[in-house]
Every structure is written in structure tokens, then in C-alpha cells.
Design a protein around this motif. Structure first.
Motif, PDB file in Angstrom:
ATOM      1  N   VAL A 207       0.808  -1.215   0.000  1.00 58.90           N
ATOM      2  CA  VAL A 207       0.000   0.000   0.000  1.00 58.90           C
ATOM      3  C   VAL A 207       0.842   1.267   0.000  1.00 58.90           C
ATOM      4  CG1 VAL A 207      -1.679   1.342   1.338  1.00 58.90           C
ATOM      5  CG2 VAL A 207      -1.982  -1.123   1.059  1.00 58.90           C
ATOM      6  N   VAL A 208       1.958   1.266   0.766  1.00 53.29           N
ATOM      7  CA  VAL A 208       2.697   2.516   0.941  1.00 53.29           C
ATOM      8  C   VAL A 208       3.321   3.021  -0.358  1.00 53.29           C
ATOM      9  CG1 VAL A 208       3.187   2.191   3.390  1.00 53.29           C
ATOM     10  CG2 VAL A 208       4.741   1.224   1.683  1.00 53.29           C
ATOM     11  N   ILE A 209       3.598   2.120  -1.307  1.00 53.41           N
ATOM     12  CA  ILE A 209       4.138   2.590  -2.590  1.00 53.41           C
ATOM     13  C   ILE A 209       3.119   3.471  -3.295  1.00 53.41           C
ATOM     14  CG2 ILE A 209       4.981   1.885  -4.860  1.00 53.41           C
ATOM     15  CD1 ILE A 209       5.974  -0.673  -3.621  1.00 53.41           C
ATOM     16  N   LEU A 210       1.897   2.962  -3.425  1.00 56.47           N
ATOM     17  CA  LEU A 210       0.827   3.749  -4.038  1.00 56.47           C
ATOM     18  C   LEU A 210       0.481   4.948  -3.179  1.00 56.47           C
ATOM     19  CD1 LEU A 210      -1.320   4.061  -6.257  1.00 56.47           C
ATOM     20  CD2 LEU A 210      -2.812   2.573  -4.900  1.00 56.47           C
ATOM     21  N   ALA A 211       0.488   4.758  -1.860  1.00 55.05           N
ATOM     22  CA  ALA A 211       0.135   5.842  -0.950  1.00 55.05           C
ATOM     23  C   ALA A 211       1.102   7.007  -1.079  1.00 55.05           C
ATOM     24  CB  ALA A 211       0.113   5.327   0.489  1.00 55.05           C
TER      25      ALA A 211
END
Length: 483
Positions: A82-86
């Protein structure tokens, strides 16, 4: 007349509520560690005896060590994805989007996790709790990115490590209070109400998210940077990831290997202390485990000031990794009181957190700070998730009807040692590459002051220098791109 946003008190007001963003989620994250006996306890006990203050049979949720460690692994894996997209979305859509979405996911995830505890003995327990940790992980790691992004906008140069240290200290206050209060709360009110208490703290952090996003928005407008920042955010492209330097990736892997030895250890430390060392109750073991966070709480701000003054972030990274080696050696091969090791680990962790994470804004383009933080957190969480799985396999798959054999605990500590050795290698290579590229990470105080006017961060395009002014003459270059 100066606008409120131009005054120091406004920046520190932003910092205060920004610190509270992750207070509740940090409290909730390690509740399973404090209540490990309850999570892995038996569904029923035919007879119960007390030996040296320790109950030999605890009624709990009936999880195996492998299922218990999966609670941490799924959190880490979700974070990794998630954190990549976030990070990219935060760079594109701004802090306010991220603050609301990710703090809400923390509330939703912790609520579902607490709800799952009501299904003890049913096939719904593990799926519900894993889903809760999945949503919680989606929010908490990404919320940290927003928090770091806000901090790196409002605090610059010599204040940056201090601001990061204060933010970490407030977050770790949640962790410390968890280790001190959760066991007592559970003894009085039970496990289910304890988990719902964590949900209430996440709701408090959601309230702080509303406040800090308002302060951030108002401050941007008063500084006249809202339009320029939004324009810069629109220029961020996913292809910009290719422009991240070798220094950045070495720094990311240094962080990953260091944290691979911290969080998986803390997740199982309470049980380890009870199994290896005689005479420790679950409450006492939790207090000793919490010493890692106690040190971080006490030292983070002062260590941030020290690193701001001295510089030498790359050297500190190597030193932290080298000095962490004896910790796992003591735990694996000696019977030295465990408090010595957890305090020692807490000290090196404090220096590592204050030197490694604030280094990221120094080695990436300004407009991609959110994306860079997201990628760093993703790689970190992939490592932690894999480590949690490996630890679960090392400790076995049977329910904890008796102590886990010491040889299994020793293998776990050797695994932590291997990660620390890898951290030493990557941090040394990081310093070599940084020295060849100008020594940004190891600038001393005088050199840092000289470079502050020019900004230590790399331009978005290699070989190009980002302008320090927009079309209207407003200085925007030294600031990270926020909205």
C-alpha cells in the motif's frame, strides 16, 4: 504584518498535532506482544497452577506461534504494497487526502481486530483479526509517510532531525504506554475491552488528523505557497522513481535490515523472556520488552538535537548497526539479564531512527519525498514481514502448551544477528558511495550550514538544479512539495 504561519509557535503547533497522528496506532500495533500469552493461550484449561508467579495454563484465543506471528506478517505485507501507491498519491493529491484516508483505515482496522476477539473458538476469529490487521497496516504505514512529509515541510536544515525525533518520541509514547498499561487493563477489564480501548485511541488520533490538516491548509495559504505546491505536485510522475539515486536505495536497505532485527524481536520478546529466564511473570516480561521503546521515548528528541548539531548521519548509521551486534549475541548465548539487552537495543534504535529516516529527504528530489518515503517503508515492511514468517517457522507451529525450546529461541537470535550483519555491510557501502558523491550525509555542522542555502536535496532531473523561486519570485525551492 507577519502571518501566524510565519511564526515559530504555529510550526510547533503543527508539530504537536502531527505527533499525535500515530499515537493511537503505535499503541495498538504491539498490543498482541503485551498479551502474547492471551493470544496463544489455550481455549480451555482443565487445571491451573501457579509456579514462581507464572500461571502454567492461560485461557486465550488458542493461536499457534505461527498464527500469532502471521498477525505481524500480514501487517507488514500490507504496508509493503500500500505505501508505494500511498506515497505517490500523497505527492499528487496532498497531505489532507492522506491524513483523512489513512487515519480512518487505522480506526476501521483496529475496530475489526477488536471485533474478531469476540469469536474465540470459532473459525471466524483468525480471518477477522487478520483482515483487521490488513486494514490497520494499510493505514498506519501510510499515515507515517504523511506525518514525515508534513514534518519535512515545516522544519528545515538544523531543525529537521529534532523534529523527526520529537515526532518519533510522541509515537513511541503510545508504544511505551501500551507496554506499561495494557497488561493491567486486561487483568481488570479483560482482553476484549482492552482491544476496544486501543480503538478509542485511534479515534483520538483521527481527531488530531482533522486538526493538523486544517492547520496545514491554512498555513499554506498564509505563506502563499498553496498554488505553487499544487503545481509542483501535478508534475510528479511515477516514472520519477527511476531518478532515485544509489544512495537512496542503499539507505533503504540499511533501514530494512536494521528494523528486521527490531520489530520481529519485540513481537516475541515477552514470551522469550519468560521461556529462557526464570522468575519473570508476563507483566514483568512486558515491562522489560517495553524498555526498547522507553529508551526511544526518552532519547529521541535529544538524539535528534545531537545529530542536527554534529551531522555525520552516515557514520551514525554504521555505528548503530555495529553496536547492535552484541545485543543479539547476549540474548542468544548468555544468561545476562534481558533488561541489559533491551535497554542497549533501545539506545541503538533511537540513534538509528534519528539518523536514517531524516536522511531520506536529503538524497531524493523535493517533489518525490512522499513517493521515496513510501518506497522506503514498503521495502522495510517486506523485510519485516518475511522476518516475521521466518521467526514463526523457527519457533514452531504447535500451540504453547509448554515452553518453546531454548534451541529454537537461539536460532531466532542468530537470524537477528544475520540481519544486523547485512545492515553493517549496506551502511558501509552507503558511506563509500556518499563520499564519492559529495558526502551529503556526513556533512559536519559548518558544512551543513553552508549547504543549507543551496539545499542538500537532489534535483528532480539529474544534472539540473531546481529553481529557488517560482514565477512570481516566491521562494519555494528549499521546501518539500506539500498540499
Amino acid at each position: 504584518m507577519a502571518q501566524p504561519a510565519e511564526k515559530d509557535y504555529y510550526r510547533f503547533l503543527v508539530l504537536f498535532f502531527n505527533c499525535l497522528l500515530t499515537f493511537g496506532s503505535y499503541f495498538c500495533f504491539d498490543i498482541p506482544s503485551v498479551l502474547q500469552d492471551q493470544f496463544q493461550g489455550n481455549l480451555t484449561c482443565s487445571n491451573t497452577t501457579v509456579i514462581n508467579g507464572t500461571v502454567d495454563c492461560v485461557v486465550g484465543l488458542g493461536m499457534t506461534p505461527q498464527e500469532y506471528n502471521l498477525l505481524y506478517a500480514i501487517y507488514a505485507w500490507t504496508n509493503a504494497v500500500v505505501v508505494i501507491l500511498a506515497g505517490f498519491l500523497i505527492d499528487k493529491l496532498g497531505n489532507r487526502f492522506g491524513v483523512f484516508l489513512f487515519s480512518f483505515l487505522c480506526v476501521l482496522g483496529s475496530s475489526l481486530f477488536a471485533l474478531g476477539s469476540h469469536f474465540r473458538g470459532s473459525p471466524y476469529l483468525l480471518p477477522l483479526m487478520l483482515t483487521g490487521r490488513l486494514l490497520f497496516g494499510s493505514g498506519n504505514g501510510s499515515l507515517t509517510i504523511v506525518q514525515n512529509r508534513i514534518t519535512s515541510f515545516w522544519f528545515k536544515g538544523k531543525e529537521l532531525a529534532l523534529a523527526f525525533g520529537v515526532t518519533l518520541a510522541f509515537s513511541r509514547l503510545g508504544s511505551v504506554l501500551n507496554f506499561f498499561l495494557t497488561q493491567k487493563f486486561e487483568e481488570r477489564f479483560g482482553m476484549q475491552w482492552t482491544l476496544w480501548g486501543g480503538v478509542i485511541l485511534c479515534v483520538m488520533s483521527f481527531t488530531s488528523a482533522i486538526i493538523v490538516s486544517t492547520l496545514d491548509k491554512v498555513g499554506m495559504k498564509q505563506l502563499g505557497l498553496d498554488g505553487a505546491i499544487q503545481e509542483g505536485s501535478r508534475k510528479v510522475r511515477i516514472q520519477d522513481v527511476k531518478l532515485l539515486s544509489m544512495r537512496y536505495w542503499l539507505l533503504v536497505f540499511t533501514i530494512m535490515f536494521f528494523y528486521n532485527g527490531i520489530f520481529p524481536f519485540i513481537a516475541d520478546a515477552s514470551k522469550f523472556i519468560q521461556d529462557k529466564y526464570d522468575g519473570y511473570s508476563q507483566k514483568e516480561a512486558s515491562y522489560i520488552t517495553g524498555a526498547v521503546y522507553d529508551c526511544s521515548l526518552v532519547l529521541s528528541a535529544s538524539v535528534g538535537i545531537l545529530i542536527d548539531y554534529v551531522g555525520m548521519r552516515g557514520v551514525f548509521a554504521v555505528a548503530c548497526a555495529v553496536l547492535t551486534l552484541p545485543v543479539f549475541g547476549l540474548l542468544a548465548f548468555t544468561f545476562v539479564p534481558p533488561l541489559v539487552s533491551t535497554i542497549w537495543l533501545g539506545i541503538t534504535y533511537s540513534f538509528a531512527a534519528a539518523s536514517m529516516w531524516p536522511s531520506i529527504p536529503l538524497v531524493v528530489p523535493q517533489a518525490t519525498i512522499g513517493t521515496a518515503m513510501g518506497l522506503a517503508t514498503s521495502v522495510q515492511m517486506i523485510g519485516i514481514g518475511v522476518s516475521n514468517l521466518i521467526v514463526g517457522q523457527i519457533l514452531g507451529t504447535k500451540n504453547n502448551e509448554s515452553k518453546i525450546p531454548l534451541w529454537r529461541w537461539q536460532r531466532m537470535m542468530i537470524f537477528m544477528l544475520v540481519n544486523t550483519i547485512c545492515c553493517i555491510v549496506t551502511s558501509i557501502v552507503l558511506n563509500i558511495v556518499d563520499h564519492r558523491q559529495g558526502g551529503t550525509l556526513n556533512k559536519t555542522t559548518k558544512r551543513s550550514q553552508q549547504a543549507e542555502a543551496d539545499s542538500d536535496r537532489e534535483p528532480l532531473n539529474p544534472g539540473a538544479i531546481e529553481p529557488n523561486e517560482d514565477d512570481d519570485g516566491v521562494a519555494v525551492g528549499p521546501r518539500s512539495i506539500n498540499s
